[in-house]
Design a protein around this motif. Sequence first.
Motif, PDB file in Angstrom:
ATOM      1  N   VAL A  73     -59.567-107.716  22.935  1.00 22.78           N
ATOM      2  CA  VAL A  73     -58.157-107.409  22.409  1.00 22.78           C
ATOM      3  C   VAL A  73     -57.967-108.665  23.506  1.00 22.78           C
ATOM      4  CG1 VAL A  73     -56.621-106.481  23.274  1.00 22.78           C
ATOM      5  CG2 VAL A  73     -58.536-104.460  23.281  1.00 22.78           C
ATOM      6  N   ASP A  74     -57.100-109.757  22.535  1.00 21.49           N
ATOM      7  CA  ASP A  74     -56.252-110.703  23.075  1.00 21.49           C
ATOM      8  C   ASP A  74     -54.903-110.712  23.269  1.00 21.49           C
ATOM      9  OD1 ASP A  74     -55.224-113.668  22.175  1.00 21.49           O
ATOM     10  OD2 ASP A  74     -56.748-114.400  21.978  1.00 21.49           O
ATOM     11  N   ARG A  75     -54.652-110.611  24.121  1.00 24.08           N
ATOM     12  CA  ARG A  75     -53.093-110.157  24.044  1.00 24.08           C
ATOM     13  C   ARG A  75     -52.403-110.698  23.190  1.00 24.08           C
ATOM     14  NH1 ARG A  75     -52.277-105.536  25.456  1.00 24.08           N
ATOM     15  NH2 ARG A  75     -54.283-104.930  26.458  1.00 24.08           N
ATOM     16  N   GLU A  76     -52.423-112.286  23.266  1.00 25.29           N
ATOM     17  CA  GLU A  76     -51.465-113.930  22.295  1.00 25.29           C
ATOM     18  C   GLU A  76     -51.525-113.324  20.844  1.00 25.29           C
ATOM     19  OE1 GLU A  76     -51.244-118.275  21.229  1.00 25.29           O
ATOM     20  OE2 GLU A  76     -51.998-117.476  22.734  1.00 25.29           O
ATOM     21  N   ARG A  77     -53.376-112.507  20.578  1.00 26.05           N
ATOM     22  CA  ARG A  77     -53.184-112.480  18.973  1.00 26.05           C
ATOM     23  C   ARG A  77     -52.975-110.941  18.422  1.00 26.05           C
ATOM     24  NH1 ARG A  77     -58.942-112.868  17.104  1.00 26.05           N
ATOM     25  NH2 ARG A  77     -58.850-112.049  14.476  1.00 26.05           N
ATOM     26  N   LEU A  78     -52.712-110.082  19.284  1.00 28.54           N
ATOM     27  CA  LEU A  78     -52.569-109.146  19.821  1.00 28.54           C
ATOM     28  C   LEU A  78     -50.434-109.001  19.104  1.00 28.54           C
ATOM     29  CD1 LEU A  78     -53.317-105.638  19.980  1.00 28.54           C
ATOM     30  CD2 LEU A  78     -52.253-105.429  22.192  1.00 28.54           C
ATOM     31  N   ASP A  79     -50.339-109.667  20.379  1.00 29.07           N
ATOM     32  CA  ASP A  79     -48.557-109.065  20.155  1.00 29.07           C
ATOM     33  C   ASP A  79     -48.274-110.028  18.892  1.00 29.07           C
ATOM     34  OD1 ASP A  79     -48.113-108.648  22.380  1.00 29.07           O
ATOM     35  OD2 ASP A  79     -48.125-109.873  23.796  1.00 29.07           O
ATOM     36  N   ARG A  80     -48.910-111.028  17.954  1.00 25.97           N
ATOM     37  CA  ARG A  80     -47.978-111.878  17.470  1.00 25.97           C
ATOM     38  C   ARG A  80     -48.787-110.613  15.998  1.00 25.97           C
ATOM     39  NH1 ARG A  80     -50.705-116.496  17.876  1.00 25.97           N
ATOM     40  NH2 ARG A  80     -52.658-115.777  16.876  1.00 25.97           N
ATOM     41  N   ALA A  81     -49.366-110.022  15.945  1.00 28.41           N
ATOM     42  CA  ALA A  81     -50.053-109.144  14.996  1.00 28.41           C
ATOM     43  C   ALA A  81     -48.959-108.045  14.837  1.00 28.41           C
ATOM     44  CB  ALA A  81     -51.431-108.270  14.848  1.00 28.41           C
ATOM     45  N   ILE A  82     -48.260-107.760  15.741  1.00 26.74           N
ATOM     46  CA  ILE A  82     -47.455-106.104  16.281  1.00 26.74           C
ATOM     47  C   ILE A  82     -45.940-107.152  15.488  1.00 26.74           C
ATOM     48  CG2 ILE A  82     -46.147-105.076  17.908  1.00 26.74           C
ATOM     49  CD1 ILE A  82     -48.855-104.620  19.630  1.00 26.74           C
ATOM     50  N   ARG A  83     -45.719-108.591  16.175  1.00 28.27           N
ATOM     51  CA  ARG A  83     -44.892-109.294  15.692  1.00 28.27           C
ATOM     52  C   ARG A  83     -45.041-108.989  13.851  1.00 28.27           C
ATOM     53  NH1 ARG A  83     -45.202-113.158  19.190  1.00 28.27           N
ATOM     54  NH2 ARG A  83     -46.285-113.943  17.930  1.00 28.27           N
ATOM     55  N   HIS A  84     -46.106-109.065  13.215  1.00 25.89           N
ATOM     56  CA  HIS A  84     -45.696-109.629  12.333  1.00 25.89           C
ATOM     57  C   HIS A  84     -46.458-108.640  11.183  1.00 25.89           C
ATOM     58  CE1 HIS A  84     -48.361-114.054  12.423  1.00 25.89           C
ATOM     59  NE2 HIS A  84     -46.568-114.233  12.770  1.00 25.89           N
ATOM     60  N   CYS A  85     -46.384-107.395  11.864  1.00 26.60           N
ATOM     61  CA  CYS A  85     -46.559-105.925  11.527  1.00 26.60           C
ATOM     62  C   CYS A  85     -44.993-105.053  11.420  1.00 26.60           C
ATOM     63  CB  CYS A  85     -47.590-105.458  11.128  1.00 26.60           C
ATOM     64  SG  CYS A  85     -47.858-104.502  12.687  1.00 26.60           S
ATOM     65  N   SER A  86     -44.108-105.741  12.241  1.00 25.53           N
ATOM     66  CA  SER A  86     -43.181-104.886  12.624  1.00 25.53           C
ATOM     67  C   SER A  86     -42.691-104.512  11.671  1.00 25.53           C
ATOM     68  CB  SER A  86     -42.490-105.645  13.308  1.00 25.53           C
ATOM     69  OG  SER A  86     -41.042-106.841  12.090  1.00 25.53           O
ATOM     70  N   PHE A  87     -41.848-103.198  11.510  1.00 25.08           N
ATOM     71  CA  PHE A  87     -40.658-102.494  10.352  1.00 25.08           C
ATOM     72  C   PHE A  87     -40.256-103.008   9.565  1.00 25.08           C
ATOM     73  CE2 PHE A  87     -38.330 -99.678   8.412  1.00 25.08           C
ATOM     74  CZ  PHE A  87     -39.150 -98.871   7.889  1.00 25.08           C
ATOM     75  N   ASP A  88     -38.901-104.368  10.373  1.00 26.66           N
ATOM     76  CA  ASP A  88     -38.538-104.976  10.437  1.00 26.66           C
ATOM     77  C   ASP A  88     -38.845-106.394   9.504  1.00 26.66           C
ATOM     78  OD1 ASP A  88     -36.110-104.041  10.799  1.00 26.66           O
ATOM     79  OD2 ASP A  88     -36.302-105.303  12.501  1.00 26.66           O
ATOM     80  N   GLU A  89     -40.090-106.758   9.717  1.00 26.49           N
ATOM     81  CA  GLU A  89     -40.943-107.454   8.539  1.00 26.49           C
ATOM     82  C   GLU A  89     -41.244-107.469   7.472  1.00 26.49           C
ATOM     83  OE1 GLU A  89     -42.831-110.479   7.342  1.00 26.49           O
ATOM     84  OE2 GLU A  89     -41.061-111.141   8.820  1.00 26.49           O
ATOM     85  N   LEU A  90     -42.145-105.622   7.475  1.00 30.65           N
ATOM     86  CA  LEU A  90     -42.485-104.753   5.751  1.00 30.65           C
ATOM     87  C   LEU A  90     -41.051-105.528   5.386  1.00 30.65           C
ATOM     88  CD1 LEU A  90     -44.951-102.807   7.902  1.00 30.65           C
ATOM     89  CD2 LEU A  90     -45.349-104.947   6.414  1.00 30.65           C
ATOM     90  N   LYS A  91     -40.369-104.412   6.168  1.00 30.42           N
ATOM     91  CA  LYS A  91     -39.190-104.203   5.162  1.00 30.42           C
ATOM     92  C   LYS A  91     -38.541-105.312   4.267  1.00 30.42           C
ATOM     93  CE  LYS A  91     -34.625-100.948   5.559  1.00 30.42           C
ATOM     94  NZ  LYS A  91     -33.622-100.421   6.328  1.00 30.42           N
ATOM     95  N   ARG A  92     -38.412-106.510   4.858  1.00 29.76           N
ATOM     96  CA  ARG A  92     -37.900-107.686   4.805  1.00 29.76           C
ATOM     97  C   ARG A  92     -39.241-108.412   3.662  1.00 29.76           C
ATOM     98  NH1 ARG A  92     -39.926-112.706   4.822  1.00 29.76           N
ATOM     99  NH2 ARG A  92     -41.558-112.339   5.666  1.00 29.76           N
TER     100      ARG A  92
END
Length: 277
Positions: A204-223
């Motif tokens: 678990v790479d924390r920086e990579r994890l946080d970025r992936a979570i931002r990139h799959c946020s509901f707002d991003e998927l909806k956009r």
Amino acid sequence: MKKSIVWLASYPKSGNTWTRAFLANYLANAKDPIGINDIHKFGVGDNIAEMYRRVAGGQFDLNDVEQSVRLRGRVLGGIVANNADVNLVKTHNINRDVYGIQLIPVEVTRSAIYIMRNPLDMVTSYARHFGLTVDEAAHRICHPHNGTSPYEKNVATFMGSWSEHVRSWTQRLPYPVLVMRYEDMLAQPEVEFARVVEHFGMPVDRERLDRAIRHCSFDELKRQEDEQGFIEGSEYTDRFFNKGKSGLWKDELSRRVIKEIKRGNRDVMKKYGYYDE
């Protein structure tokens, strides 16, 4: 056959696509989000009709449900034939046998991730996705023979009731199963998605994890869906990613529907914290 399949299993509209989007973004580790119409490149569904046509050599009747079940072993065998250590396969199928054939065969299975969602919240999304009234959807998710019929792109899916589905995947199985609740994923995504990464044996790479979570946020998927549409969307609604929240059932469901779902799924809802008196 190699035991390389990691099943990403859930009842429909329970967080399967969200989890696949996370995995795609974590694996890609890119500066920009992976497009929602590209996440299928990081895994495959088990009900894609074209795969069944291919193994049948063209002699395939989509409406012959028993034939599709009997072809399933060859389809899964084709997936693991790439000799990869891990093949991510999405499924909404219940974990049991049909026509005497195990839908989730042990001989190709490495492990599974099972995502569940409060059926009181899931039922409204389920109704929209399948073009049903909420009353019809509530009846279906409580019915032991619930499933989806075949159509041009997909073979039939066998789901059973919500409770039967959950039990089938959370019972003692001969391979590891990571059980997740959609509500926990919403409340603490860093914790829950880290568990997904660990399940695959990756650090678990924390920086990579946080970025992936931002990139799959509901707002991003909806956009992204607003801008380009979603190839996995339903013909019955113009939006796949609708609200993505929990607890909305308290304002959206009638007393009759709440009573029916609770009556049909009481024990399993209690076990997983979805039942209040």
